[in-house]
Design an enzyme around this catalytic site. Sequence first.
Site, PDB file in Angstrom:
ATOM      1  CE  LYS A   4       5.495   4.171  11.351  1.00 18.94           C
ATOM      2  NZ  LYS A   4       4.674   5.072  10.582  1.00 18.94           N
ATOM      3  CE  LYS A  34       3.343  12.125  14.472  1.00 18.56           C
ATOM      4  NZ  LYS A  34       2.747  11.655  13.220  1.00 18.56           N
ATOM      5  CE  LYS A  61       5.162  12.873   7.163  1.00 10.81           C
ATOM      6  NZ  LYS A  61       4.702  11.520   7.065  1.00 10.81           N
TER       7      LYS A  61
HETATM    8  P1  TYM Z   1       1.183   6.340  10.668  1.00  8.83           P
HETATM    9  O1  TYM Z   1       1.941   5.199  10.109  1.00  8.83           O
HETATM   10  O2  TYM Z   1       1.838   7.664  10.730  1.00  8.83           O
HETATM   11  O3  TYM Z   1       0.657   5.977  12.080  1.00  8.83           O
HETATM   12  C1  TYM Z   1      -0.104   4.794  12.297  1.00  8.83           C
HETATM   13  C2  TYM Z   1      -1.110   5.021  13.403  1.00  8.83           C
HETATM   14  O4  TYM Z   1      -0.427   5.384  14.593  1.00  8.83           O
HETATM   15  C3  TYM Z   1      -0.924   6.624  15.080  1.00  8.83           C
HETATM   16  N1  TYM Z   1       0.192   7.356  15.669  1.00  8.83           N
HETATM   17  C4  TYM Z   1       0.226   7.777  16.918  1.00  8.83           C
HETATM   18  N2  TYM Z   1      -0.668   7.686  17.922  1.00  8.83           N
HETATM   19  C5  TYM Z   1      -0.327   8.223  19.110  1.00  8.83           C
HETATM   20  N3  TYM Z   1       0.850   8.846  19.338  1.00  8.83           N
HETATM   21  C6  TYM Z   1       1.772   8.967  18.352  1.00  8.83           C
HETATM   22  N4  TYM Z   1       2.925   9.585  18.588  1.00  8.83           N
HETATM   23  C7  TYM Z   1       1.475   8.421  17.082  1.00  8.83           C
HETATM   24  N5  TYM Z   1       2.154   8.362  15.916  1.00  8.83           N
HETATM   25  C8  TYM Z   1       1.348   7.712  15.061  1.00  8.83           C
HETATM   26  C9  TYM Z   1      -1.490   7.335  13.865  1.00  8.83           C
HETATM   27  O5  TYM Z   1      -2.454   8.304  14.206  1.00  8.83           O
HETATM   28  C10 TYM Z   1      -2.084   6.181  13.094  1.00  8.83           C
HETATM   29  O6  TYM Z   1      -3.362   5.847  13.569  1.00  8.83           O
HETATM   30  N6  TYM Z   1      -1.839   7.635   6.960  1.00  8.83           N
HETATM   31  C11 TYM Z   1      -1.694   6.699   8.036  1.00  8.83           C
HETATM   32  C12 TYM Z   1      -1.789   5.253   7.575  1.00  8.83           C
HETATM   33  C13 TYM Z   1      -3.007   4.967   6.791  1.00  8.83           C
HETATM   34  C14 TYM Z   1      -4.314   4.811   7.304  1.00  8.83           C
HETATM   35  C15 TYM Z   1      -5.145   4.565   6.176  1.00  8.83           C
HETATM   36  C16 TYM Z   1      -4.870   4.874   8.599  1.00  8.83           C
HETATM   37  C17 TYM Z   1      -3.047   4.797   5.438  1.00  8.83           C
HETATM   38  N7  TYM Z   1      -4.349   4.555   5.083  1.00  8.83           N
HETATM   39  C18 TYM Z   1      -6.526   4.359   6.325  1.00  8.83           C
HETATM   40  C19 TYM Z   1      -6.239   4.676   8.724  1.00  8.83           C
HETATM   41  C20 TYM Z   1      -7.059   4.409   7.596  1.00  8.83           C
HETATM   42  C21 TYM Z   1      -0.321   6.916   8.692  1.00  8.83           C
HETATM   43  O7  TYM Z   1       0.605   7.359   8.090  1.00  8.83           O
HETATM   44  O8  TYM Z   1      -0.213   6.494   9.918  1.00  8.83           O
END
Ligand code: TYM
Length: 336
Positions: free
Chosen positions: A203, A200, A113
């Site tokens: 969004k 990957k 990022k």
């Molecule tokens: P985020 O919003 O990027 O993604 C949310 C969840 O979706 C999973 N994910 C995917 N899994 C499979 N294929 C993909 N293309 C894909 N894109 C996203 C991510 O691995 C995630 O599980 N930092 C985290 C949010 C967060 C969080 C936490 C998660 C904040 N605090 C504490 C767990 C525990 C995030 O940005 O996820």
Amino acid sequence: MEKKRLISGITSTGKMTLGNYLGAMQQFVELQDEFEMMVFVANLHAIVLPIEAKVLKENIKSMVALYFACGLDPNKATVFLQSDVLEVTNLAWILSCNSTIGELERMTQFKDKSTKVRADNGTNFIPTGLLTYPTLMAADILLYDAQAVPVGKDQKQHIELTRNLAERLNNKFGEMFTIPEPIIRENGAKIMDLQDPTKKMSKSSTNPKSYIGLLDDLKQVESKIKAAVTDSENIVKFDVENKPGVSNLMTIYSCITKKTNSQIEEEFKGKNYGDFKAAIAKVVIKLLQKIQDKYQELFNSQQVEDWLEQGALKARTIAARKLQKVEWKVGLKYKK
Ligand code: TYM
């Protein structure tokens, strides 16, 4: 016996994708029967990079309704908004003071990022929050004594850092944190971009053809799947290295239908990619139709607001108790 506590969240930077659903949300829903599931909308993480207030509000409202529309049950899971629990930023500060710039700079997500921000805006515009993002994430997990964290593959490194920080503070100040385990499913932990299956599905992509949003128009979903990049072989075979596009579509199909890769290969033997994509479109559309119908029903309902308040109340109770303990151990409080 007490149920194991699990926690996870999704960042409200944009609309939820099929990647988020298959890598994370589908697991949350499946796990809520067996475990004490806590799921939040990570709105504090959403402001790490600039986002308009109006857009953020819309994203949050939409994501909360989607959580329930995807099947989270307010009587089983604790669903809340990250920023409704003030304790989390307090703990994040304590964790930041016990982590180093070096270990945060080593996080792949920070590297990716910050490289992008640097390319777009220049070196001086990297927000501090982008670097300290993982200490807030560690606070999200450690504050609730979660034993496990269901996530997609891209979050594995952040969970490892969380474990390291927990161990570090336990050693330095005395036992206070549960060491969490990641739960990463074998199938669907990394759904790839439909246009570039070496990346990957995200969004935040600027090309809408590269991802499927859970709230996308269903006709568009069909055309996005039909336009997904494959190869010229016309053979449905799971081979990530040589056939990343086809393998990704097979993974999507497999996560939804629960068929194995060999069953899928068998099903499409002698058929072409057109047949294969039509079958995938059919199951994805059926899934999204169900989610979207429920979403329409919930979007403006008071019930969702009540469930969220109920979730925040429960989360705050756990968080307050935990933070008190941490502040005592670290020495911030002198009266028990
Ligand atoms: P985020 O919003 O990027 O993604 C949310 C969840 O979706 C999973 N994910 C995917 N899994 C499979 N294929 C993909 N293309 C894909 N894109 C996203 C991510 O691995 C995630 O599980 N930092 C985290 C949010 C967060 C969080 C936490 C998660 C904040 N605090 C504490 C767990 C525990 C995030 O940005 O996820």
